[in-house]
Write a protein that holds these residues in place. Structure first.
Motif, PDB file in Angstrom:
ATOM      1  N   ALA A  36      13.829  -1.007  -0.455  1.00 30.14           N
ATOM      2  CA  ALA A  36      13.574   0.432  -0.590  1.00 30.14           C
ATOM      3  C   ALA A  36      12.735   0.988   0.562  1.00 30.14           C
ATOM      4  O   ALA A  36      13.019   2.075   1.075  1.00 30.14           O
ATOM      5  CB  ALA A  36      12.889   0.708  -1.926  1.00 30.14           C
ATOM      6  N   THR A  37      11.673   0.264   0.981  1.00 32.29           N
ATOM      7  CA  THR A  37      10.848   0.780   2.079  1.00 32.29           C
ATOM      8  C   THR A  37      11.616   0.734   3.397  1.00 32.29           C
ATOM      9  O   THR A  37      11.434   1.605   4.261  1.00 32.29           O
ATOM     10  CB  THR A  37       9.528   0.004   2.207  1.00 32.29           C
ATOM     11  OG1 THR A  37       9.793  -1.388   2.455  1.00 32.29           O
ATOM     12  CG2 THR A  37       8.683   0.158   0.962  1.00 32.29           C
ATOM     13  N   GLY A  41      12.545   4.309   5.794  1.00 35.67           N
ATOM     14  CA  GLY A  41      12.269   4.561   7.206  1.00 35.67           C
ATOM     15  C   GLY A  41      13.511   4.894   7.992  1.00 35.67           C
ATOM     16  O   GLY A  41      13.487   5.748   8.892  1.00 35.67           O
ATOM     17  N   LEU A  42      14.617   4.231   7.681  1.00 37.86           N
ATOM     18  CA  LEU A  42      15.859   4.518   8.374  1.00 37.86           C
ATOM     19  C   LEU A  42      16.364   5.915   8.044  1.00 37.86           C
ATOM     20  O   LEU A  42      16.771   6.671   8.938  1.00 37.86           O
ATOM     21  CB  LEU A  42      16.915   3.470   8.030  1.00 37.86           C
ATOM     22  CG  LEU A  42      18.308   3.692   8.619  1.00 37.86           C
ATOM     23  CD1 LEU A  42      18.262   3.836  10.136  1.00 37.86           C
ATOM     24  CD2 LEU A  42      19.255   2.569   8.208  1.00 37.86           C
ATOM     25  N   VAL A  43      16.325   6.276   6.781  1.00 39.43           N
ATOM     26  CA  VAL A  43      16.792   7.613   6.378  1.00 39.43           C
ATOM     27  C   VAL A  43      15.918   8.695   7.010  1.00 39.43           C
ATOM     28  O   VAL A  43      16.420   9.729   7.469  1.00 39.43           O
ATOM     29  CB  VAL A  43      16.809   7.742   4.847  1.00 39.43           C
ATOM     30  CG1 VAL A  43      17.116   9.178   4.428  1.00 39.43           C
ATOM     31  CG2 VAL A  43      17.835   6.799   4.240  1.00 39.43           C
ATOM     32  N   ALA A  44      14.597   8.464   7.078  1.00 37.70           N
ATOM     33  CA  ALA A  44      13.705   9.433   7.718  1.00 37.70           C
ATOM     34  C   ALA A  44      14.041   9.596   9.190  1.00 37.70           C
ATOM     35  O   ALA A  44      14.011  10.705   9.740  1.00 37.70           O
ATOM     36  CB  ALA A  44      12.256   8.989   7.559  1.00 37.70           C
ATOM     37  N   SER A  45      14.384   8.494   9.844  1.00 40.72           N
ATOM     38  CA  SER A  45      14.758   8.555  11.258  1.00 40.72           C
ATOM     39  C   SER A  45      15.998   9.429  11.448  1.00 40.72           C
ATOM     40  O   SER A  45      16.056  10.269  12.352  1.00 40.72           O
ATOM     41  CB  SER A  45      15.016   7.146  11.794  1.00 40.72           C
ATOM     42  OG  SER A  45      13.867   6.333  11.684  1.00 40.72           O
ATOM     43  N   ILE A  46      16.968   9.228  10.583  1.00 39.18           N
ATOM     44  CA  ILE A  46      18.199  10.031  10.652  1.00 39.18           C
ATOM     45  C   ILE A  46      17.899  11.496  10.376  1.00 39.18           C
ATOM     46  O   ILE A  46      18.349  12.391  11.090  1.00 39.18           O
ATOM     47  CB  ILE A  46      19.244   9.487   9.652  1.00 39.18           C
ATOM     48  CG1 ILE A  46      19.667   8.067  10.043  1.00 39.18           C
ATOM     49  CG2 ILE A  46      20.451  10.419   9.584  1.00 39.18           C
ATOM     50  CD1 ILE A  46      20.472   7.345   8.980  1.00 39.18           C
ATOM     51  N   THR A  55       2.532 -11.544   1.144  1.00 42.92           N
ATOM     52  CA  THR A  55       1.270 -10.973   0.656  1.00 42.92           C
ATOM     53  C   THR A  55       1.458 -10.082  -0.559  1.00 42.92           C
ATOM     54  O   THR A  55       0.492  -9.544  -1.092  1.00 42.92           O
ATOM     55  CB  THR A  55       0.597 -10.165   1.774  1.00 42.92           C
ATOM     56  OG1 THR A  55       1.532  -9.214   2.298  1.00 42.92           O
ATOM     57  CG2 THR A  55       0.131 -11.084   2.907  1.00 42.92           C
ATOM     58  N   ILE A  56       2.707  -9.874  -0.985  1.00 42.90           N
ATOM     59  CA  ILE A  56       2.979  -9.074  -2.175  1.00 42.90           C
ATOM     60  C   ILE A  56       3.963  -9.827  -3.064  1.00 42.90           C
ATOM     61  O   ILE A  56       4.630 -10.769  -2.623  1.00 42.90           O
ATOM     62  CB  ILE A  56       3.552  -7.682  -1.817  1.00 42.90           C
ATOM     63  CG1 ILE A  56       4.830  -7.830  -0.957  1.00 42.90           C
ATOM     64  CG2 ILE A  56       2.525  -6.834  -1.101  1.00 42.90           C
ATOM     65  CD1 ILE A  56       5.521  -6.514  -0.669  1.00 42.90           C
ATOM     66  N   THR A  57       4.043  -9.392  -4.309  1.00 46.49           N
ATOM     67  CA  THR A  57       4.978  -9.979  -5.267  1.00 46.49           C
ATOM     68  C   THR A  57       6.003  -8.923  -5.671  1.00 46.49           C
ATOM     69  O   THR A  57       5.629  -7.819  -6.062  1.00 46.49           O
ATOM     70  CB  THR A  57       4.239 -10.489  -6.508  1.00 46.49           C
ATOM     71  OG1 THR A  57       3.250 -11.447  -6.084  1.00 46.49           O
ATOM     72  CG2 THR A  57       5.191 -11.156  -7.483  1.00 46.49           C
ATOM     73  N   PRO A  58       7.299  -9.212  -5.588  1.00 41.97           N
ATOM     74  CA  PRO A  58       7.850 -10.486  -5.126  1.00 41.97           C
ATOM     75  C   PRO A  58       7.809 -10.603  -3.605  1.00 41.97           C
ATOM     76  O   PRO A  58       7.767  -9.590  -2.902  1.00 41.97           O
ATOM     77  CB  PRO A  58       9.295 -10.442  -5.625  1.00 41.97           C
ATOM     78  CG  PRO A  58       9.633  -8.967  -5.612  1.00 41.97           C
ATOM     79  CD  PRO A  58       8.365  -8.264  -6.004  1.00 41.97           C
ATOM     80  N   ASN A  59       7.787 -11.832  -3.116  1.00 43.00           N
ATOM     81  CA  ASN A  59       7.857 -12.044  -1.680  1.00 43.00           C
ATOM     82  C   ASN A  59       9.172 -11.472  -1.126  1.00 43.00           C
ATOM     83  O   ASN A  59      10.172 -11.378  -1.838  1.00 43.00           O
ATOM     84  CB  ASN A  59       7.779 -13.535  -1.357  1.00 43.00           C
ATOM     85  CG  ASN A  59       6.429 -14.129  -1.702  1.00 43.00           C
ATOM     86  OD1 ASN A  59       5.437 -13.404  -1.858  1.00 43.00           O
ATOM     87  ND2 ASN A  59       6.368 -15.433  -1.822  1.00 43.00           N
ATOM     88  N   PHE A  60       9.127 -11.102   0.126  1.00 46.30           N
ATOM     89  CA  PHE A  60      10.328 -10.571   0.786  1.00 46.30           C
ATOM     90  C   PHE A  60      10.507 -11.348   2.079  1.00 46.30           C
ATOM     91  O   PHE A  60       9.788 -11.134   3.058  1.00 46.30           O
ATOM     92  CB  PHE A  60      10.160  -9.075   1.058  1.00 46.30           C
ATOM     93  CG  PHE A  60      11.429  -8.355   1.427  1.00 46.30           C
ATOM     94  CD1 PHE A  60      12.574  -8.468   0.646  1.00 46.30           C
ATOM     95  CD2 PHE A  60      11.483  -7.531   2.546  1.00 46.30           C
ATOM     96  CE1 PHE A  60      13.747  -7.793   0.982  1.00 46.30           C
ATOM     97  CE2 PHE A  60      12.638  -6.842   2.887  1.00 46.30           C
ATOM     98  CZ  PHE A  60      13.778  -6.970   2.101  1.00 46.30           C
ATOM     99  N   LEU A 104       0.817  -1.209   0.000  1.00 43.42           N
ATOM    100  CA  LEU A 104       0.000   0.000   0.000  1.00 43.42           C
ATOM    101  C   LEU A 104       0.850   1.258   0.000  1.00 43.42           C
ATOM    102  O   LEU A 104       0.508   2.255  -0.635  1.00 43.42           O
ATOM    103  CB  LEU A 104      -0.921  -0.011   1.229  1.00 43.42           C
ATOM    104  CG  LEU A 104      -1.804   1.214   1.443  1.00 43.42           C
ATOM    105  CD1 LEU A 104      -2.789   1.388   0.284  1.00 43.42           C
ATOM    106  CD2 LEU A 104      -2.563   1.115   2.779  1.00 43.42           C
ATOM    107  N   LEU A 105       1.982   1.226   0.700  1.00 45.40           N
ATOM    108  CA  LEU A 105       2.827   2.406   0.836  1.00 45.40           C
ATOM    109  C   LEU A 105       4.068   2.291  -0.047  1.00 45.40           C
ATOM    110  O   LEU A 105       4.734   1.254  -0.074  1.00 45.40           O
ATOM    111  CB  LEU A 105       3.279   2.586   2.293  1.00 45.40           C
ATOM    112  CG  LEU A 105       2.306   3.264   3.257  1.00 45.40           C
ATOM    113  CD1 LEU A 105       1.121   2.359   3.566  1.00 45.40           C
ATOM    114  CD2 LEU A 105       3.024   3.651   4.551  1.00 45.40           C
ATOM    115  N   THR A 106       4.374   3.365  -0.733  1.00 43.51           N
ATOM    116  CA  THR A 106       5.613   3.449  -1.505  1.00 43.51           C
ATOM    117  C   THR A 106       6.754   3.847  -0.573  1.00 43.51           C
ATOM    118  O   THR A 106       6.524   4.281   0.571  1.00 43.51           O
ATOM    119  CB  THR A 106       5.493   4.517  -2.591  1.00 43.51           C
ATOM    120  OG1 THR A 106       5.377   5.812  -1.959  1.00 43.51           O
ATOM    121  CG2 THR A 106       4.278   4.265  -3.483  1.00 43.51           C
ATOM    122  N   PRO A 107       7.997   3.743  -1.023  1.00 42.62           N
ATOM    123  CA  PRO A 107       9.107   4.249  -0.198  1.00 42.62           C
ATOM    124  C   PRO A 107       8.937   5.711   0.195  1.00 42.62           C
ATOM    125  O   PRO A 107       9.258   6.096   1.320  1.00 42.62           O
ATOM    126  CB  PRO A 107      10.328   4.029  -1.089  1.00 42.62           C
ATOM    127  CG  PRO A 107       9.961   2.838  -1.922  1.00 42.62           C
ATOM    128  CD  PRO A 107       8.498   2.999  -2.203  1.00 42.62           C
TER     129      PRO A 107
END
Length: 515
Positions: free
Chosen positions: A154-155, A159-164, A181-186, A118-121
């Motif tokens: 990428a996601t 989040g890490l870069v935003a924290s910094i 639940t998404i393709t490709p699986n992670f 649902l959310l992009t990077p």
């Protein structure tokens, strides 16, 4: 860049090499590490140099460094920054969508697996950043972020870069979970490599952000090989913390002290924070004490979602406070502190009244509540230099406008003034690592980050798209008569209350609309 312009740039960012700030003339809520107790200093001073507190005294210090910035805080209260030991910062865009949601609906609609895809990077980055600024605005300087937005390389990076970039003191805990639940699986094997690369390449040096690990499959039926691989990597990369959701009882998402102890990891050198610890057992409490591990009580979350905290008041010596899903309620630790304090008081009063006796004492003090919100958060992270005002501690500070606030006017006890009477509106200034993050009642973004322009504009565009998508998507989750998969226990309806007299449904509706 010409060298002579460097001090100007550093000052704009809120810091400079060898910079000092002297707070003088106010009331200091300091901490005495010798007695492990709060120490109130009236008309005191605190000297900060770079990222550390140099001195705390009842008079102006001698040998003040040249060009020290002097801040007059007469009539105000200087307190340590609050510590939030449980948050999911990336969820900010969901705000107001889930005002009446249950935990079973949360998992099916707003949780880590439901939100995958649902959310992009960009959505993760700007949501995390906006959420962390919201925390800083409320006087929260340290956040343990259970970062389960790790659906892709990428996601995770976003989040890490935003924290910094936020400038907050973030313990960003990478969540290992098999995303199918998404393709490709992670999957976890790929995530191990992603985490290693992030730690190696992220611009962490000079930032108060540190990395940790989040994992929610320690038990009751763990994949031991997967657990060992994650813990081994956490040790190799010197992770600052390991955190997990612990919901025992009918919820069946145990991750209990017993589970971790069986796996041989409860007593490793890395601190472990168990969020919620709902239905903690007496054996689990003993294990926490013997290994010096902490839980994170999130009062408003546990009230809102119903996973409760039946025994947490008995383990407050190994407890800290958190927020959890700030998109459904408050993001500040002050609110959590007040809710927890009064809920414990009510519980223990009720035990006396239930015996048809009258209580003659107050079961929990304001001092204890304040320490849970500050010092205990630092202890949960095994950071003796966080959540306190003391020489050598990190310069993470909050100035409360107790001089002119209508709510705080007339205060005498500064601890009671903050815990029982203040609000986020009374947070005048915030420092993290000795750098201004809020000043004069306004957030300070710095050169790269303009909160009042770029961040707000980007976040609102992201939130609008995400909210419209969710509003248009029907909510499907287990209902009464179904079986709750993690535990095998039945799902049932809770009694609802009514504000209408006579026939009719007074529960009301939510006022959501696609925009």
């Amino acid at each position: 860049m010409r060298l002579r312009n460097l001090p100007i740039l550093l000052a704009a960012l809120g810091w400079a090499a060898g910079s000092s700030i002297l707070f003088r003339g106010g009331t200091i809520i300091a901490f005495d590490k010798g007695t492990e107790s709060l120490q109130v200093i009236r008309n005191g001073s605190v000297l900060v140099t770079d990222d550390r507190i140099v001195s705390v005294s009842g008079s102006a210090p001698r040998n003040i460094p040249a060009q020290t910035e002097v801040i007059d805080i007469a009539g105000k209260i200087l307190a340590p920054g609050q510590v939030n030991t449980h948050l999911h910062g990336w969820q900010t865009a969901f705000k107001t969508l889930a005002s009446n949601t249950s935990l079973v609906e949360y998992f099916s609609r707003y949780g880590e697996f439901a939100a995958a895809g649902l959310l992009t990077p960009e959505d993760v980055y700007i949501g995390e950043l906006a959420g962390l600024f919201e925390s800083l605005n409320g006087g929260v300087t340290t956040i343990l972020d259970h970062a389960h937005h790790t659906w892709s390389n990428a996601t995770a990076q976003a989040g890490l870069v935003a924290s910094i970039d936020s400038g907050a003191r973030v313990f960003w805990a990478y969540a290992f979970h098999n995303i199918t639940t998404i393709t490709p699986n992670f999957l976890v094997p790929e995530q191990l490599g992603n985490f290693r690369d992030l730690v190696k390449n992220a611009p962490l040096k000079g930032s108060p952000t540190e990395v940790g690990v989040a994992y929610d499959a320690f038990g009751p039926n763990p994949n031991v090989g997967e657990v060992n691989a994650i813990i081994s990597l956490a040790k190799e990369l010197n992770a600052s913390v390991i955190t997990t959701h612990s919901l025992q009882g009918a919820w069946g998402i145990d991750n209990s002290p017993e589970n971790l102890n069986t796996l041989g990891i409860l007593n490793i050198s890395i601190p472990i924070v168990l969020s919620h610890a709902s239905f903690l057992t007496a054996t689990g409490a003993q294990l926490l004490r013997s290994t010096n591990q902490y839980i994170s009580i999130t009062p408003e979350s546990e009230f809102h979602y119903g996973h409760t905290h039946p025994h947490s008041h008995l383990i407050q010596d190994q407890s800290s406070l958190g927020v959890d899903t700030h998109f459904t309620f408050s993001s500040d630790i002050l609110t959590q502190t007040r809710l927890w304090l009064q809920s414990v008081r009510r519980r223990l009063y009720s035990e006396v009244l239930g015996r048809w006796e009258v209580p003659d004492n107050n079961p929990m003090s304001v001092n204890q509540a304040f320490l849970l919100a500050t010092r205990h958060g630092g202890l949960a992270l095994r950071r003796d230099d966080l959540g306190v005002i003391a020489p050598g501690a990190k310069a993470d500070l909050v100035v409360w406008d107790a001089a002119s606030s209508p709510a705080m006017l007339g205060w005498n006890d500064p601890v009671a003034a903050v815990v029982l009477h203040a609000s986020v509106a009374d947070v005048e200034a915030v420092l993290v690592d000795g750098r201004w993050k809020k000043r004069g009642g306004r957030l300070v973004g710095g050169v790269k980050i303009d909160y009042y322009g770029d961040v707000q504009k980007r976040f609102l565009a992201s939130a609008k798209r995400i909210q419209n998508k969710l509003i248009e998507t029907p909510s499907v989750f287990p209902r009464a008569g179904d079986v709750w998969a993690p535990s095998g226990f039945p799902v049932a309806d809770a009694l609802t209350v009514d504000t209408l007299r006579g026939p009719g449904d007074g529960y009301g509706e939510t006022f959501l609309a696609a925009q």
